[in-house]
Design a protein around this motif. Sequence first.
Motif, PDB file in Angstrom:
ATOM      1  N   THR A   1       0.969   3.995  -2.883  1.00 30.04           N
ATOM      2  CA  THR A   1       0.727   5.411  -2.571  1.00 30.04           C
ATOM      3  C   THR A   1       1.863   6.266  -3.108  1.00 30.04           C
ATOM      4  OG1 THR A   1      -0.459   4.762  -0.574  1.00 30.04           O
ATOM      5  CG2 THR A   1       0.291   7.035  -0.695  1.00 30.04           C
ATOM      6  N   GLU A   2       3.078   5.822  -2.888  1.00 25.95           N
ATOM      7  CA  GLU A   2       4.252   6.573  -3.371  1.00 25.95           C
ATOM      8  C   GLU A   2       4.246   6.638  -4.893  1.00 25.95           C
ATOM      9  OE1 GLU A   2       7.342   9.004  -3.032  1.00 25.95           O
ATOM     10  OE2 GLU A   2       6.237   8.189  -1.324  1.00 25.95           O
TER      11      GLU A   2
ATOM     12  N   ALA B   1       0.831  -1.203   0.000  1.00 24.61           N
ATOM     13  CA  ALA B   1       0.000   0.000   0.000  1.00 24.61           C
ATOM     14  C   ALA B   1       0.869   1.258   0.000  1.00 24.61           C
ATOM     15  CB  ALA B   1      -0.931  -0.006   1.215  1.00 24.61           C
ATOM     16  N   GLU B   2       1.932   1.253   0.800  1.00 31.35           N
ATOM     17  CA  GLU B   2       2.842   2.403   0.825  1.00 31.35           C
ATOM     18  C   GLU B   2       3.508   2.590  -0.540  1.00 31.35           C
ATOM     19  OE1 GLU B   2       5.553   1.736   4.040  1.00 31.35           O
ATOM     20  OE2 GLU B   2       4.015   2.056   5.569  1.00 31.35           O
TER      21      GLU B   2
ATOM     22  N   ALA C   1       1.631   6.437  -6.829  1.00 32.48           N
ATOM     23  CA  ALA C   1       0.523   7.309  -7.237  1.00 32.48           C
ATOM     24  C   ALA C   1       0.921   8.771  -7.085  1.00 32.48           C
ATOM     25  CB  ALA C   1      -0.720   6.997  -6.404  1.00 32.48           C
ATOM     26  N   LYS C   2       1.647   9.087  -5.999  1.00 32.33           N
ATOM     27  CA  LYS C   2       2.108  10.476  -5.806  1.00 32.33           C
ATOM     28  C   LYS C   2       3.056  10.875  -6.923  1.00 32.33           C
ATOM     29  CE  LYS C   2       1.709  10.718  -0.770  1.00 32.33           C
ATOM     30  NZ  LYS C   2       2.439  10.792   0.495  1.00 32.33           N
TER      31      LYS C   2
END
Length: 181
Positions: A124-125, A120-121, A127-128
């Motif tokens: 998220t990274e 998930a991290e 996606a950022k």
Amino acid sequence: MTALAVSSVAFASEGGGHALFTAENLKDYGLRIVNFIIFAWLLYKFGGAKVKDFFVGRRDGIKKDLDDLQTRKVEAERKLKEVEAGIANLAQEKKQILDDARAQGESIKSAIIEKAKRDAEALTEQAKRTASNEAQAAVDSIRAEMAEMVVAAAEKIVAEKLSAQDHDKLVDDYLTKVVLN
């Protein structure tokens, strides 16, 4: 002696109530006894050792079988005690297996949760970064569009305000700067 008494009763019942010990009866009876003694002696002489060996062997075989049965009984009792101990330990082993399985399950659960958090991290990274790259691309696209619009507007303004004479003067000034530099 017992043989004489039994056989005399048998002879008496045969005679139909006559005298028990007549000369003829005694002679016949005596011959039978002598015949039996000879027969018993012959059996003893020629078969006595074999009969004795048979009974001794039979006795030894029975004794061996009894000893073997005793050994097997002791072995069976030992195995029975082992099985009873195994049955007694069965509840303990069951509890141990369940505890081990529960601990292994918890360990696998923790590993799955930890991996899911890392994934998930990472997502998220990523996606950022993707959003940042797309935002930068959008900004660059808008800047390029703005630059084109500014150039078009400047050309329009220059075309409207610049006369042919001003245009020639501007070209000469520019060529002079280029040649001198």
